[in-house]
Design a protein around this motif. Structure first.
Motif, PDB file in Angstrom:
ATOM      1  N   ALA A 157       0.985  -1.029  -0.257  1.00 36.11           N
ATOM      2  CA  ALA A 157      -0.406   0.261  -0.009  1.00 36.11           C
ATOM      3  C   ALA A 157       0.881   1.268  -0.488  1.00 36.11           C
ATOM      4  O   ALA A 157       0.313   2.255  -0.270  1.00 36.11           O
ATOM      5  N   HIS A 158       1.893   1.378   0.460  1.00 37.84           N
ATOM      6  CA  HIS A 158       2.735   2.048   0.743  1.00 37.84           C
ATOM      7  C   HIS A 158       4.271   2.044  -0.977  1.00 37.84           C
ATOM      8  O   HIS A 158       5.498   3.173   0.178  1.00 37.84           O
ATOM      9  N   ARG A 159       4.015   1.697  -1.976  1.00 38.91           N
ATOM     10  CA  ARG A 159       4.544   1.221  -2.732  1.00 38.91           C
ATOM     11  C   ARG A 159       5.283   2.484  -3.347  1.00 38.91           C
ATOM     12  O   ARG A 159       6.823   2.471  -3.349  1.00 38.91           O
ATOM     13  N   ASP A 160       4.693   3.932  -3.235  1.00 40.51           N
ATOM     14  CA  ASP A 160       5.043   5.384  -3.980  1.00 40.51           C
ATOM     15  C   ASP A 160       6.611   5.142  -2.556  1.00 40.51           C
ATOM     16  O   ASP A 160       7.291   6.054  -2.855  1.00 40.51           O
ATOM     17  N   VAL A 161       5.983   5.110  -1.725  1.00 38.33           N
ATOM     18  CA  VAL A 161       6.659   5.854  -0.557  1.00 38.33           C
ATOM     19  C   VAL A 161       8.317   5.437  -0.634  1.00 38.33           C
ATOM     20  O   VAL A 161       9.424   5.474  -0.478  1.00 38.33           O
ATOM     21  N   ILE A 162       7.796   3.705  -0.949  1.00 43.42           N
ATOM     22  CA  ILE A 162       9.434   2.768  -1.169  1.00 43.42           C
ATOM     23  C   ILE A 162      10.191   2.875  -2.271  1.00 43.42           C
ATOM     24  O   ILE A 162      11.034   2.957  -2.120  1.00 43.42           O
ATOM     25  N   GLU A 163       9.349   3.176  -3.641  1.00 39.21           N
ATOM     26  CA  GLU A 163      10.433   3.671  -4.120  1.00 39.21           C
ATOM     27  C   GLU A 163      10.457   5.266  -4.101  1.00 39.21           C
ATOM     28  O   GLU A 163      12.346   4.875  -4.908  1.00 39.21           O
ATOM     29  N   GLY A 164      10.417   6.146  -3.525  1.00 43.50           N
ATOM     30  CA  GLY A 164      10.615   7.071  -3.240  1.00 43.50           C
ATOM     31  C   GLY A 164      12.171   7.108  -2.411  1.00 43.50           C
ATOM     32  O   GLY A 164      13.129   7.975  -3.235  1.00 43.50           O
ATOM     33  N   VAL A 165      11.937   6.138  -2.030  1.00 42.74           N
ATOM     34  CA  VAL A 165      12.967   5.985  -0.919  1.00 42.74           C
ATOM     35  C   VAL A 165      14.480   5.275  -1.835  1.00 42.74           C
ATOM     36  O   VAL A 165      15.353   5.456  -1.669  1.00 42.74           O
ATOM     37  N   LEU A 166      14.099   3.921  -3.114  1.00 39.50           N
ATOM     38  CA  LEU A 166      14.793   3.744  -3.224  1.00 39.50           C
ATOM     39  C   LEU A 166      15.213   4.574  -4.155  1.00 39.50           C
ATOM     40  O   LEU A 166      16.698   4.340  -4.605  1.00 39.50           O
ATOM     41  N   ALA A 167      15.015   5.234  -4.914  1.00 39.03           N
ATOM     42  CA  ALA A 167      14.839   5.456  -6.121  1.00 39.03           C
ATOM     43  C   ALA A 167      16.040   7.216  -6.159  1.00 39.03           C
ATOM     44  O   ALA A 167      17.096   7.337  -7.036  1.00 39.03           O
ATOM     45  N   LYS A 168      16.190   7.569  -4.771  1.00 43.14           N
ATOM     46  CA  LYS A 168      17.148   8.556  -4.211  1.00 43.14           C
ATOM     47  C   LYS A 168      18.627   7.911  -4.650  1.00 43.14           C
ATOM     48  O   LYS A 168      19.330   8.486  -4.524  1.00 43.14           O
ATOM     49  N   TYR A 169      18.959   6.372  -4.403  1.00 39.20           N
ATOM     50  CA  TYR A 169      20.007   6.349  -4.424  1.00 39.20           C
ATOM     51  C   TYR A 169      20.383   4.977  -5.338  1.00 39.20           C
ATOM     52  O   TYR A 169      21.475   4.480  -5.657  1.00 39.20           O
ATOM     53  N   ARG A 170      19.221   5.159  -6.805  1.00 46.32           N
ATOM     54  CA  ARG A 170      20.075   4.499  -7.609  1.00 46.32           C
ATOM     55  C   ARG A 170      20.736   5.829  -8.502  1.00 46.32           C
ATOM     56  O   ARG A 170      21.553   5.500  -9.728  1.00 46.32           O
ATOM     57  N   THR A 279      21.013   1.262   4.913  1.00 49.37           N
ATOM     58  CA  THR A 279      21.058   2.509   4.162  1.00 49.37           C
ATOM     59  C   THR A 279      20.166   3.267   4.064  1.00 49.37           C
ATOM     60  O   THR A 279      18.857   4.092   4.202  1.00 49.37           O
ATOM     61  N   VAL A 280      19.388   1.864   3.060  1.00 46.18           N
ATOM     62  CA  VAL A 280      17.859   2.131   2.906  1.00 46.18           C
ATOM     63  C   VAL A 280      16.590   2.075   3.565  1.00 46.18           C
ATOM     64  O   VAL A 280      16.348   2.451   4.161  1.00 46.18           O
ATOM     65  N   GLY A 281      17.307   0.767   4.418  1.00 44.83           N
ATOM     66  CA  GLY A 281      16.566   0.262   5.309  1.00 44.83           C
ATOM     67  C   GLY A 281      16.328   1.416   6.990  1.00 44.83           C
ATOM     68  O   GLY A 281      14.587   1.372   7.106  1.00 44.83           O
ATOM     69  N   LYS A 282      17.141   2.466   7.049  1.00 43.73           N
ATOM     70  CA  LYS A 282      17.118   3.253   7.870  1.00 43.73           C
ATOM     71  C   LYS A 282      15.961   4.186   7.940  1.00 43.73           C
ATOM     72  O   LYS A 282      15.340   4.053   8.873  1.00 43.73           O
ATOM     73  N   GLU A 283      15.975   4.518   6.308  1.00 44.32           N
ATOM     74  CA  GLU A 283      14.588   5.264   6.248  1.00 44.32           C
ATOM     75  C   GLU A 283      13.449   4.760   5.989  1.00 44.32           C
ATOM     76  O   GLU A 283      12.076   5.162   6.810  1.00 44.32           O
ATOM     77  N   LEU A 284      12.771   3.429   5.316  1.00 44.59           N
ATOM     78  CA  LEU A 284      12.130   2.673   5.042  1.00 44.59           C
ATOM     79  C   LEU A 284      11.361   1.920   6.553  1.00 44.59           C
ATOM     80  O   LEU A 284      10.514   1.991   6.377  1.00 44.59           O
ATOM     81  N   VAL A 285      11.954   1.708   7.420  1.00 40.11           N
ATOM     82  CA  VAL A 285      11.731   1.148   8.733  1.00 40.11           C
ATOM     83  C   VAL A 285      10.759   2.140   8.969  1.00 40.11           C
ATOM     84  O   VAL A 285       9.662   2.322   9.912  1.00 40.11           O
ATOM     85  N   ALA A 286      11.385   3.709   8.977  1.00 38.52           N
ATOM     86  CA  ALA A 286      10.641   4.823  10.214  1.00 38.52           C
ATOM     87  C   ALA A 286       9.262   5.715   8.822  1.00 38.52           C
ATOM     88  O   ALA A 286       8.290   5.154   9.682  1.00 38.52           O
TER      89      ALA A 286
END
Length: 561
Positions: A157-170, A279-286
């Motif tokens: 349900a929060h896949r857009d948030v997840i994609e936003g975090v991952l996109a920052k690091y690509r 580093t990605v997980g720190k953002e996603l868990v919060a």
């Protein structure tokens, strides 16, 4: 303070939600639970580098228990990961299983229920020998049971948030691996990222059982997910009622932090770079799961050297069981406890083992003196006992490893003969059992890790040619040795005095006199002559020990024309 003490402080601080000493103390006194975690994928032999994943949180958990903190060490078996490649020694037809969960891949050796269990088993045995207890969690069981179902729905349900975090690091620059182990870990991390395909959940195909699937549609209202598979199948699953897939790794890890309430967990350096799992997980868990990333330490890789044979591990990669063949269990623990996690180190199975035992024995003597307690002794204390197993087994009679290995070499590994000789060289003991487990380690090391070119092979008959070509002074040395060599059982001190004293006697000195420079040169030449006559080599085990091991009759037979 050592690194374990600091990490334990961080774990309590995380669990208490405050760095205030009073708040931390109140949390502990109130029976608050601290959770340390580890995780490993049983995708192949779990080698000595992977062992750092287990021992790092284990030492922290032990420090917490020492303080009276209620503690659990959770270990996640990532056995729901995909089978990625056919390794060395595996039948090529196992390629048909690539893409399936590890627990769905048959054991190619036919001794366990599946691939994952085959590689878990030797690690479990090694951990038990080292006194390491963990609370195991199978990710296959967790996913298949539906335990994560609500979390999966929440993540999707929060896949857009997840994609936003991952996109920052690509767009981050690729990380260069420091060595082959790190390169493999990074490759898995990259593969996991590529598998994302902008959707945080990967279904297994309902026909072929692989994860070679592509999500084609998903309904937030019904939770129906449709997919196509590389095998040609078009299928669907419902995330609210079925458990036929898993979250991709970079989402799965922070989800579990929140689900299990993890307060401390280590990870390899490859997990700590920009855009990597931690580093990605720190953002996603919060941002997604409403949790906090655990206190964390990154650990460096462990190298290996001096390996001649590796019978129990695939592809020549040593597993903990290999180290436990030659090192006492507390010593294996000590190798990891004494180093800062970020310090890389190498375990050398060659001649370095002898020096390592010397260092360990010296440290053990130092630890017996309370006035000499320091960080090095603290690492020793962490290594020798655990809260559950107590003091780990050590030999009641601690004979120097170099003595045991040298005697094992010249006696062809006869335990009874080794025991007899060890008594003669000054280490009294009631039975062979008093020399274990170190004796077994010395015998195994001599057999498996000492190259044939460096083994001691005692001559079966005299070297008649060499004996017939001796110079006058060499003949005199041998005559003096045989004249003064006692009959019957030999004592090490007596033989040592004689071997060093023969050149003194030849020079007109007494055995107890200090050697002159000329006598020292003669001693060196005499030793070389004896090695050539006894073992057909320029050097070998310490001469007095060798002579005691061979016995007076054997020595006389080899030194007489």
């Amino acid at each position: 303070m050592d690194w374990v003490t600091r990490a334990a402080d961080d774990a309590i601080r995380h669990a208490a939600g405050s760095g205030d000493p009073a708040a931390m103390a109140a949390y502990v006194e109130g029976g608050g639970l601290v959770t340390v975690a580890s995780g490993a994928s049983p995708s192949g032999p779990i080698h000595l580098g992977n062992l750092r994943e287990f021992l790092t949180p284990h030492f922290v958990a032990e420090e917490l228990r020492r303080r009276g903190v209620r503690t659990r060490h959770l270990h996640s078996w990532d056995d729901f990961d995909r089978y990625r490649k056919v390794g060395a020694g595996i039948p090529p037809e196992w390629s048909e299983h690539i893409g399936k969960p590890l627990t769905a891949v048959p054991d190619p050796f036919g001794c366990h229920d599946n691939w994952a269990e085959h590689f878990k088993a030797p690690l479990r045995a090694a951990l038990a020998e080292m006194g390491v207890e963990v609370e195991e969690i199978s990710q296959t069981s967790m996913y298949r049971s539906g335990a994560y179902r609500d979390r999966i729905l929440h993540a999707v349900a929060h896949r857009d948030v997840i994609e936003g975090v991952l996109a920052k690091y690509r767009t981050k620059a690729p990380v260069e691996a420091a060595d082959e182990q790190e390169a493999e870990a990074l490759a898995d991390s990259v593969a996991a990222s590529e598998d994302l395909e902008r959707f945080p959940y990967k279904p297994w195909c309902g026909i072929c059982g692989r994860d070679t699937t592509t999500v084609t549609s998903y309904s937030d209202e019904t939770h129906d997910l449709a997919y196509t598979c590389a095998c040609g199948h078009t299928g669907s699953t419902n995330l609210a009622t079925e458990d036929n897939g898993k979250l991709v790794w970079k989402v799965d890890w922070p989800m579990r932090w929140a689900f299990e309430g993890v307060n401390f967990e280590p990870g390899g350096l490859d997990h700590s770079t920009p855009g990597s799992s931690y580093t990605v997980g720190k953002e996603l868990v919060a941002e997604v799961f409403g949790g906090r990333a655990p206190a964390y330490v990154a650990y460096a890789f462990v190298g290996f050297a001096g390996m001649q044979k590796m019978s129990s591990s695939s592809g020549g990669v040593p597993i903990p069981a290999d180290a436990l063949k030659v090192l006492e269990a507390p010593m294996v623990r000590w190798l990891y406890a004494r180093k800062q996690p970020k310090q890389a180190f190498t375990i050398d199975f060659g001649p370095e083992v002898v020096r390592l035992y010397d260092e360990w024995d010296a440290l053990s003597k130092k630890a017996a003196n309370p006035e000499k307690r320091d960080v090095a002794v603290l690492a020793w204390e962490r290594a020798v006992s655990t809260s559950s197993a107590g003091v780990l087994p050590v030999s009641p009679v601690a004979v120097p490893f170099r003595v045991l290995a040298g005697v094992a070499d010249v006696t062809a590994g006869s335990a009874e003969q080794i025991s007899r000789i060890v008594s003669h060289v000054g280490y009294e003991h009631a039975s062979v059992d008093d020399l274990e487990p170190r004796l077994g380690r010395a015998m195994a090391w001599t057999d498996e890790f000492v190259p044939a070119s460096e083994r001691t092979v005692v001559r079966s008959s005299p070297d008649v040619e060499l004996l017939g070509s001796l110079a006058a002074r060499e003949a005199e040395w041998l005559a003096l040795l045989l004249q003064h060599l006692p009959s019957g059982d030999l004592e090490l001190d007596e033989v040592t005095t004689l071997v060093y004293g023969v050149p003194k006697l030849a020079a007109g000195l007494a055995l107890e006199d200090q050697p002159t420079d000329e006598v020292k040169a003669d001693q060196k030449a005499f030793f070389t002559l004896l090695y050539n006559l006894l073992v057909s080599a320029e050097r070998g085990p310490r001469l007095p020990t060798l002579i005691v091991a061979l016995g007076a009759d054997k020595v006389r037979s080899l030194l007489s024309a």
